[in-house]
Design an enzyme around this catalytic site. Structure first.
Site, PDB file in Angstrom:
ATOM      1  N   CYS A  78      -2.081  -0.225   7.350  1.00 29.05           N
ATOM      2  CA  CYS A  78      -1.231   0.967   7.252  1.00 29.05           C
ATOM      3  C   CYS A  78      -1.269   1.779   8.544  1.00 29.05           C
ATOM      4  CB  CYS A  78      -1.659   1.811   6.061  1.00 29.05           C
ATOM      5  SG  CYS A  78      -1.388   0.946   4.491  1.00 29.05           S
ATOM      6  N   HIS A 105       0.847  -1.184   0.000  1.00 32.06           N
ATOM      7  CA  HIS A 105       0.000   0.000   0.000  1.00 32.06           C
ATOM      8  C   HIS A 105       0.891   1.247   0.000  1.00 32.06           C
ATOM      9  CE1 HIS A 105      -3.953  -1.967   1.662  1.00 32.06           C
ATOM     10  NE2 HIS A 105      -3.418  -2.642   0.679  1.00 32.06           N
ATOM     11  N   CYS A 153      -5.701   2.261   5.909  1.00 29.11           N
ATOM     12  CA  CYS A 153      -6.417   1.023   6.263  1.00 29.11           C
ATOM     13  C   CYS A 153      -5.799   0.482   7.557  1.00 29.11           C
ATOM     14  CB  CYS A 153      -6.312   0.003   5.132  1.00 29.11           C
ATOM     15  SG  CYS A 153      -4.779  -0.969   5.137  1.00 29.11           S
ATOM     16  N   GLU A 167       1.070   3.834   1.935  1.00 34.95           N
ATOM     17  CA  GLU A 167       1.658   4.221   3.216  1.00 34.95           C
ATOM     18  C   GLU A 167       2.798   3.285   3.602  1.00 34.95           C
ATOM     19  OE1 GLU A 167      -1.524   3.647   2.558  1.00 34.95           O
ATOM     20  OE2 GLU A 167      -2.885   4.921   3.733  1.00 34.95           O
TER      21      GLU A 167
END
Lengths: 159, 159
Positions: A89, A56, A86, A58
């Protein structure tokens, strides 16, 4: 907030997210890590491109910042993300010890665009036995031996 | 449980964890990914060694398995972990779409050995405003443009 907010860093993360979506490189997510008013890393979602479900924006930005600084701790840094992190993250941000998170779109916005963020947050307020991903404990006594080895190890580096 | 449990895979993860603690390579955590009764990857905690706060055993094992299979989806796989996955690793398991998780020690055991797992789980049942890591939303309207770009993009690969 211990640190000054600079919306331009968030705008940069949003531009990364939009560009990533338009060119088909990955999901519409971008993030940057900032320290002392200077951007030290950026990341976009590369789940499909890099065959990595953990890639992801992040996580990628956090990993790049830690590599750049040569440390596992991002204390003194802020995470700017185009979307609310999320659970993966968000927890990564805790482990990285960033000082603050600034985000644009919400998990509900991500949900409406077809991403599982909001549903995933619900799993964390659900009793383990009722979650959609079954998890089962076994060999608990044997497993604790690893922690005994850790506590007694003269070689350990605390983190 | 859709899949058969084989405690030997968990014993292997525990051995990885103990060895990692004893030789000072990283935290006392090990994990393996199994598919159709065959181990396709393993991982240990390399947070300090690789300067990567996201390099938990489960994340490393998931990343290695996805690389080995050439896909971002670990559907049909099980995750065996020496310890109950932390929120980051649990969410990573969801994103990776593993079928089941088998673990040894509990988050409470990890906590007693000095790791923040249990405290971190509490943050997920705490209202965002009351969490120890401040998060603030801004530029929500601008940020949603990334999702519009995604929905309209002919190049996107859903995941």
């Amino acid at each position: 907030m211990p640190h000054e907010i600079n919306p331009e860093f968030l705008r940069h993360a949003i531009r990364l997210a939009t560009r990533n979506a338009v060119n088909g490189a990955g999901g519409p997510f971008g993030a940057v890590i900032v320290r002392n008013g200077r951007m030290i890393s950026e990341g976009v979602n590369t789940v499909t491109a890099s065959h990595d479900p953990t890639a992801h924006a992040e996580v990628n930005a956090i990993r790049a910042a830690a590599t750049a600084l040569g440390t596992f701790s991002l204390e003194g840094c802020e995470l700017y993300s185009s979307c609310e992190p999320c659970p993966m993250c968000l927890a990564a941000a805790y482990w990285a010890r960033v000082d603050a998170i600034f985000y644009g779109a919400s998990a509900a916005d991500a949900d409406r665009a077809g991403f599982d963020d909001a549903r995933l947050y619900k799993e964390f307020t659900t009793e383990p036995a009722d979650r959609t991903l079954p998890a089962r404990q076994l060999l608990a006594d044997e497993a604790r031996a690893s922690f005994v080895a850790w506590v007694e190890s003269p070689n350990k580096i605390d983190y």
